[in-house]
Structure formats: C-alpha cells, structure tokens
Design a protein around this motif. Structure first.
Motif, mmCIF file in Angstrom:
data_model
loop_
_atom_site.group_PDB
_atom_site.id
_atom_site.type_symbol
_atom_site.label_atom_id
_atom_site.label_comp_id
_atom_site.label_asym_id
_atom_site.label_seq_id
_atom_site.Cartn_x
_atom_site.Cartn_y
_atom_site.Cartn_z
ATOM 1 N N ASN A 76 24.062 36.260 41.198
ATOM 2 C CA ASN A 76 24.294 37.229 40.371
ATOM 3 C C ASN A 76 23.780 38.570 40.728
ATOM 4 O OD1 ASN A 76 25.211 35.373 37.891
ATOM 5 N ND2 ASN A 76 23.264 34.714 38.212
ATOM 6 N N THR A 77 24.012 38.999 42.356
ATOM 7 C CA THR A 77 23.969 40.169 42.542
ATOM 8 C C THR A 77 24.641 41.109 42.029
ATOM 9 O OG1 THR A 77 25.343 39.661 44.470
ATOM 10 C CG2 THR A 77 23.249 38.970 44.895
ATOM 11 N N ASN A 78 23.778 42.341 42.053
ATOM 12 C CA ASN A 78 24.405 43.498 41.602
ATOM 13 C C ASN A 78 25.003 43.524 39.731
ATOM 14 O OD1 ASN A 78 24.319 44.902 43.833
ATOM 15 N ND2 ASN A 78 26.194 43.800 44.445
ATOM 16 N N GLN A 79 24.410 42.360 39.042
ATOM 17 C CA GLN A 79 24.535 42.288 37.701
ATOM 18 C C GLN A 79 24.031 43.513 36.940
ATOM 19 O OE1 GLN A 79 22.266 39.496 35.299
ATOM 20 N NE2 GLN A 79 24.279 38.447 35.333
ATOM 21 N N GLY A 80 25.011 43.865 36.102
ATOM 22 C CA GLY A 80 24.457 45.065 34.982
ATOM 23 C C GLY A 80 23.435 44.461 34.012
ATOM 24 N N PRO A 81 23.008 45.404 33.367
ATOM 25 C CA PRO A 81 21.852 45.270 32.483
ATOM 26 C C PRO A 81 22.356 44.027 31.126
ATOM 27 C CG PRO A 81 22.049 47.455 32.210
ATOM 28 C CD PRO A 81 23.197 46.940 33.188
ATOM 29 N N THR A 82 21.438 43.037 30.971
ATOM 30 C CA THR A 82 21.683 41.961 30.177
ATOM 31 C C THR A 82 20.433 41.700 29.351
ATOM 32 O OG1 THR A 82 20.897 40.246 31.932
ATOM 33 C CG2 THR A 82 23.493 40.810 31.710
ATOM 34 N N MET A 83 20.472 40.853 28.264
ATOM 35 C CA MET A 83 19.206 40.631 27.753
ATOM 36 C C MET A 83 18.189 39.764 28.447
ATOM 37 S SD MET A 83 19.629 41.744 24.780
ATOM 38 C CE MET A 83 18.247 40.859 23.902
ATOM 39 N N GLU A 84 18.718 39.232 29.481
ATOM 40 C CA GLU A 84 17.604 38.355 30.453
ATOM 41 C C GLU A 84 16.887 39.149 31.410
ATOM 42 O OE1 GLU A 84 17.721 34.596 33.248
ATOM 43 O OE2 GLU A 84 19.548 35.060 32.409
ATOM 44 N N HIS A 85 18.095 40.063 31.787
ATOM 45 C CA HIS A 85 17.499 41.072 32.898
ATOM 46 C C HIS A 85 17.652 42.812 32.352
ATOM 47 C CE1 HIS A 85 17.171 38.035 35.557
ATOM 48 N NE2 HIS A 85 18.277 37.700 35.449
ATOM 49 N N PHE A 86 16.895 43.032 31.858
ATOM 50 C CA PHE A 86 17.160 44.493 30.971
ATOM 51 C C PHE A 86 17.688 45.621 31.942
ATOM 52 C CE2 PHE A 86 12.802 43.050 28.635
ATOM 53 C CZ PHE A 86 13.849 42.183 27.639
ATOM 54 N N PHE A 87 17.309 45.749 32.897
ATOM 55 C CA PHE A 87 18.056 46.774 33.664
ATOM 56 C C PHE A 87 19.005 46.315 34.801
ATOM 57 C CE2 PHE A 87 14.009 49.923 33.246
ATOM 58 C CZ PHE A 87 14.460 49.923 31.888
ATOM 59 N N GLY A 88 19.042 45.058 34.761
ATOM 60 C CA GLY A 88 20.028 44.444 35.609
ATOM 61 C C GLY A 88 19.491 43.956 37.125
ATOM 62 N N LEU A 89 20.405 43.646 37.757
ATOM 63 C CA LEU A 89 19.646 43.149 39.165
ATOM 64 C C LEU A 89 20.348 43.978 40.433
ATOM 65 C CD1 LEU A 89 20.560 39.311 38.615
ATOM 66 C CD2 LEU A 89 18.642 40.650 38.498
#
Length: 306
Positions: A76-89
C-alpha cells in the motif's frame, strides 16, 4: 480638666470608609509581573500550549501508536490518509504519522540543544568581552567578525567531511557560529550596564568581578537572553530542515521533518500528503516559537510594566 479628642479628626476627608472599593494590587517581582502580562496575551499562551502539545506528542506518541516508524507496508505504498494510517503512507509504505513524531524528536532536539549551547557560549563570551573591554574586547570581537564572515554552509560541509553526516556533526556545525549574534548582544548590554551607579558602587566596595557579573549584570540581562534564545530556536529548526532537505543532515534510517520534506518533495505532484504534513509541522512549530517570542518580548518590556 481632661479634653476629649474626637476620632473624626483622624478620619480621611472625602472618603467613604464603609463603601470604599479601593483595590490595592499586591506587590510582585519583575518576573511575576512579566508572567501576569504574558498570561493576558492569548496568542502567546496558545502558542505555548501548542508547543507543549508538540513536545508531549514527540515524547509519547511513538510509544503508544501501534505502527512503528520504520515498518513497511509494500502493498500500500503512497496510500493517502485513512483511519488506520492517519497521515497516510510514504513511497516505501512507512506510516507518516509515526514518522512525524519520531522526526520531531530529532528536529526539536537539535533546535533546543543547539539554542542552549549557543546561549552558554554567547553569554560567557559576550560578557567577558564587554566587562573587561580594552584589548581583550578588541581581540574577542575581531574573532567574532571572522566567524560571522564564514558562511555556515561551508562549515557544515567541512564538519560533515571530517565527522560524517548525522545529528552530531549537524549540531556541531550549527553551533560553531550561531552564538555570535547573542555574544554581540550581551556585550552591548554589559557595556551599557557596567557604567551604572550601582556597578561603580559595588566596585568601590571591593566586590569581586565574578560576583558583580553573577549578582548584578546577569539578572539585568536575563530577559534579553530569554527572548533571544526563544527566537533562535526556530532558526535552528529551519536550518536543520534546510540541510536535511539538501541531503546534508539526518541520514536514513533515522528521520527528521526536513528529511521527510525532502522525500515528500519528490512525490509532491501525485501524492501531496507526503510533503504537506512534514511541511505543516515545520511551519506551525516555527510560527508558535515566533509568536511566543513576541509575547515574551512584550511581557519583559519594562515600559509596559504597570
């Protein structure tokens, strides 16, 4: 024959003692009055609480947050902000939220430690130069002028070549010349204060030079020193971010706000969140320190004391 003296002769004329609402402010020291005025400055107080929040998050967030700052999720590289990763990847699948607080540790450590080192060197150097004057002052100020004329980028390159890239070499390079401004400021304050009557009286009474500096000169310069140090911290944050952005600062696997901004800049066109969050951390922290410095300058200004 005894005379009876009426109590009315001792009462204040024109003052209603029963309904008087006269308010007498309790006496307070210079620093207590400065703190009272600082508390009235809402912008400065908000900035101070924001900086405390940043410091607490940098200290405890990496311990509490379930994702480590160097853990990679290559699916999931370059993923945007989500509930699991607040600021993305980021481009390597690392959690930006976790890296923000770990990088904040490095950036704030460099800023605060660098400011304290510059504070100690600048106060001692400027105080000695201004107090003794004469040939001592001439020699010491010529040294300062030579150091000021050397661009700090050259100093960073030389130190990096000798000690290698990293937090220690970066801190040494920034501290080698950063104290010169405070030294000049302290020297000017000492020259102005040492001709005061209470300093001349202390010398006439045989007070030692060390005691005069510790008891009389240093307390009267303390407000100027505190304000200057507060303003110098954002300068260290920016210098660290700038040098890390150029690849001359913190090296992987360690990170800082500047190093994160350098990596995010490469992905800015397609994944702006990788640059937005570290840039916001740098900007907001520098703004908070500057606003707090403005508040301290107003609070310590003797002309505003009531």
């Amino acid at each position: 024959m005894d005379k009876v003296i009426s109590r009315e002769l001792f009462e204040k004329v024109g003052v209603d003692t029963q309904n008087s609402e006269t308010v007498v402010r309790p006496s307070m020291s210079y620093f207590q009055d400065a703190w009272r005025r600082l508390k009235k400055n809402k912008v400065a107080m908000i900035s101070m609480f924001f900086l405390i929040f940043i410091a607490l998050m940098c200290t405890f967030a990496p311990m509490i947050y379930p994702v480590a700052f160097d853990t990679q999720d290559l699916m999931n590289t370059n993923q945007g902000p989500t509930m699991e990763h607040f600021f993305g990847l980021d481009d390597l699948g690392r959690d930006i939220f976790a890296r923000i607080w770990v990088g904040g540790r490095v950036s704030l450590t460099i800023a605060i430690v660098g400011a304290l080192i510059s504070l100690v060197i600048g106060v001692l150097y400027g105080g000695i130069s201004g107090y003794f004057g004469g040939i001592v002052d001439d020699i010491m100020m010529r040294i300062v002028e030579i150091l000021v004329g050397i661009p700090y980028m050259i100093v960073v390159i030389i130190v990096s070549m000798v000690l290698g890239k990293g937090i220690h070499s970066l801190l040494i390079a920034l501290c080698l010349t950063s104290w010169t401004g405070l030294a000049r400021l302290v020297r000017g304050q000492v020259i102005s204060l040492k001709s005061s009557e209470y300093i001349l009286a202390a010398k006439a009474l045989g007070t030692s030079d060390f005691k005069i500096i510790r008891k009389h000169l240093f307390p009267n310069m303390l407000s100027v020193i505190i304000i200057n140090t507060t303003f110098s911290i954002p300068g260290f944050i920016f210098s660290e971010a700038f040098l890390s952005f150029l690849g001359m600062g913190i090296q992987p696997p360690n990170t800082s706000w500047g190093a994160m901004a350098a990596l995010g800049q490469q992905q800015m066109m397609y994944y702006p969140h990788e640059l937005l969050f570290p840039a916001a951390a740098i900007s907001l922290t520098m703004l908070a320190f500057n606003l707090l410095g403005d508040g301290l300058r107003d609070a310590f200004d003797p002309k505003l004391r009531q």
